[in-house]
Motif scaffolding. Structure first.
Motif, PDB file in Angstrom:
ATOM      1  N   GLU A 149     -24.641 -14.125  32.444  1.00  0.00           N
ATOM      2  CA  GLU A 149     -23.875 -12.884  32.349  1.00  0.00           C
ATOM      3  C   GLU A 149     -23.992 -12.322  30.947  1.00  0.00           C
ATOM      4  OE1 GLU A 149     -19.535 -11.126  33.766  1.00  0.00           O
ATOM      5  OE2 GLU A 149     -19.759 -13.274  33.354  1.00  0.00           O
ATOM      6  N   ASP A 150     -24.174 -11.011  30.866  1.00  0.00           N
ATOM      7  CA  ASP A 150     -24.383 -10.345  29.586  1.00  0.00           C
ATOM      8  C   ASP A 150     -23.532  -9.071  29.566  1.00  0.00           C
ATOM      9  OD1 ASP A 150     -25.277  -9.186  27.266  1.00  0.00           O
ATOM     10  OD2 ASP A 150     -27.383  -9.022  27.867  1.00  0.00           O
ATOM     11  N   HIS A 151     -22.374  -9.156  28.888  1.00  0.00           N
ATOM     12  CA  HIS A 151     -21.473  -8.009  28.778  1.00  0.00           C
ATOM     13  C   HIS A 151     -21.137  -7.403  30.149  1.00  0.00           C
ATOM     14  CE1 HIS A 151     -23.241  -8.299  24.698  1.00  0.00           C
ATOM     15  NE2 HIS A 151     -22.053  -7.862  24.312  1.00  0.00           N
ATOM     16  N   GLY A 152     -20.804  -8.276  31.086  1.00  0.00           N
ATOM     17  CA  GLY A 152     -20.377  -7.826  32.397  1.00  0.00           C
ATOM     18  C   GLY A 152     -21.495  -7.596  33.392  1.00  0.00           C
ATOM     19  N   TRP A 154     -24.743  -9.280  35.334  1.00  0.00           N
ATOM     20  CA  TRP A 154     -25.457 -10.513  35.645  1.00  0.00           C
ATOM     21  C   TRP A 154     -26.960 -10.252  35.595  1.00  0.00           C
ATOM     22  CZ3 TRP A 154     -24.060 -15.469  35.979  1.00  0.00           C
ATOM     23  CH2 TRP A 154     -22.683 -15.742  36.013  1.00  0.00           C
ATOM     24  N   ARG A 155     -27.651 -11.153  34.926  1.00  0.00           N
ATOM     25  CA  ARG A 155     -29.099 -11.056  34.774  1.00  0.00           C
ATOM     26  C   ARG A 155     -29.741 -12.317  35.348  1.00  0.00           C
ATOM     27  NH1 ARG A 155     -29.920  -9.631  28.478  1.00  0.00           N
ATOM     28  NH2 ARG A 155     -32.100  -9.475  29.162  1.00  0.00           N
ATOM     29  N   ASP A 200     -34.184 -14.044  26.201  1.00  0.00           N
ATOM     30  CA  ASP A 200     -32.734 -13.820  26.309  1.00  0.00           C
ATOM     31  C   ASP A 200     -32.110 -14.876  27.226  1.00  0.00           C
ATOM     32  OD1 ASP A 200     -32.735 -11.634  24.656  1.00  0.00           O
ATOM     33  OD2 ASP A 200     -32.439 -10.145  26.244  1.00  0.00           O
ATOM     34  N   ASP A 245     -32.923  -3.062  26.828  1.00  0.00           N
ATOM     35  CA  ASP A 245     -31.578  -2.527  26.576  1.00  0.00           C
ATOM     36  C   ASP A 245     -31.358  -1.235  27.368  1.00  0.00           C
ATOM     37  OD1 ASP A 245     -30.953  -4.584  24.864  1.00  0.00           O
ATOM     38  OD2 ASP A 245     -31.374  -3.450  23.031  1.00  0.00           O
ATOM     39  N   ASN A 249     -28.485  -0.750  30.220  1.00  0.00           N
ATOM     40  CA  ASN A 249     -27.488   0.316  30.130  1.00  0.00           C
ATOM     41  C   ASN A 249     -27.533   1.217  31.368  1.00  0.00           C
ATOM     42  OD1 ASN A 249     -26.556  -0.516  27.617  1.00  0.00           O
ATOM     43  ND2 ASN A 249     -27.973   0.784  26.485  1.00  0.00           N
ATOM     44  N   ALA A 252     -26.043  -0.672  34.335  1.00  0.00           N
ATOM     45  CA  ALA A 252     -24.585  -0.749  34.257  1.00  0.00           C
ATOM     46  C   ALA A 252     -23.934   0.589  34.619  1.00  0.00           C
ATOM     47  CB  ALA A 252     -24.166  -1.172  32.852  1.00  0.00           C
TER      48      ALA A 252
END
Length: 280
Positions: A149-152, A154-155, A200, A245, A249, A252
């Motif tokens: 999880e990365d700032h809300g 899921w990756r 990452d 990135d 973004n 999201a």
């Protein structure tokens, strides 16, 4: 450094490394959805609407990729089962039906000559003093799936080869491994994005040694099956991070709004620059 591996997808969403089959990974077992490396590459270069359609309509493996898939399976010791079809020409209805049935089972059909070819590719790679150590059998684990999880958001990523010493290695087949062609190969296939995405994952889950650079092992599909080992330079890595990135973004924002827009408006369209130069 040895990865802790689970054999099944999590009953509840937990970050980690899982030894699950490719079909489950690509179906995205994360409730609510996650962004993969391939998805990030798609979202960074296509409009959200095309990404959304692509994510909901998985495409079958293209026939032209089957040779690479077979080489991948033999070199990493993991992947779809290889099935030799006893015919060099797949033109009759009977052979076409046999090949289709093999593909429908998730296996990789091969002509006898193609099996010989991939066997020779494996031998060439194992004999290469630069590439062989990175993919030495027993030095790592193949086809491991990472979820984090990365700032809300899921990756997910699926590693070709995670070495026990904490180094990530990715094997690719290619038309040309000539160093002069590699910048275009890296760019066209988005490998600079993939490298940063996988790193990452490895860093987020404490699976990789940051002192050991990610390595691509690229091998040509034509004799003498030359091999080159490379990694992206700092500029390429920076561009890869920027694109990832942007993809994250966009993912999201679109997921939060429920809207996946198409192309931006284009009220004015110019001619190609090379045409304009002719009339300058």
């Amino acid at each position: 450094m040895t990865a802790a591996v689970e054999s099944e997808a999590p009953a509840e969403v937990l970050p980690g490394l899982y030894d699950i089959d490719a079909e489950l990974y690509h179906s995205d077992p994360i409730p609510g959805g996650s962004l993969s490396s391939s998805g990030a590459r798609k979202l960074a270069t296509e409009c959200p609407a095309k990404f959304k359609y692509w994510s909901e309509h998985p495409q079958p493996v293209k026939k032209e990729f089957e040779l690479g898939t077979a080489a991948h399976t033999l070199i990493l010791g993991d992947g779809p089962e290889l099935v030799v079809v006893d015919a060099e020409k797949w033109t009759t209805n009977a052979v076409k039906a046999e090949v289709a049935a093999i593909r429908a089972e998730g296996k990789t059909p091969l002509k006898p000559s193609d099996l010989k070819r991939v066997t020779e590719m494996v031998a060439a790679l194992r004999a290469d003093p630069d590439a062989a150590p990175f993919l030495e059998p027993g030095s790592g684990v193949a086809e491991q799936s990472a979820f984090w999880e990365d700032h809300g958001i899921w990756r997910r990523a699926r590693f070709d080869w995670l070495r026990h010493d904490g180094q990530l290695v990715d094997y690719k087949t290619t038309k040309s491994a000539n160093p002069s062609d590699l910048p275009k190969v890296i760019h066209d296939w988005g490998y600079h994005q993939q490298q940063e995405y996988y790193l990452d994952a490895g860093l987020a889950l404490d699976l990789v040694d940051p002192e050991k650079p990610f390595q691509f092992v690229l091998q040509e599909k034509e004799p003498p099956y030359l091999v080159v080992v490379t990694t992206c330079d700092p500029v390429a890595r920076g561009i890869g991070r920027h694109l990832n990135d942007r993809a994250l973004n966009t993912f999201a924002l679109c997921r939060a709004s429920g809207e996946w827009p198409g192309y931006l408006e284009a009220p004015l369209t110019a001619l190609p620059a090379w045409v304009e130069r002719q009339y300058a």
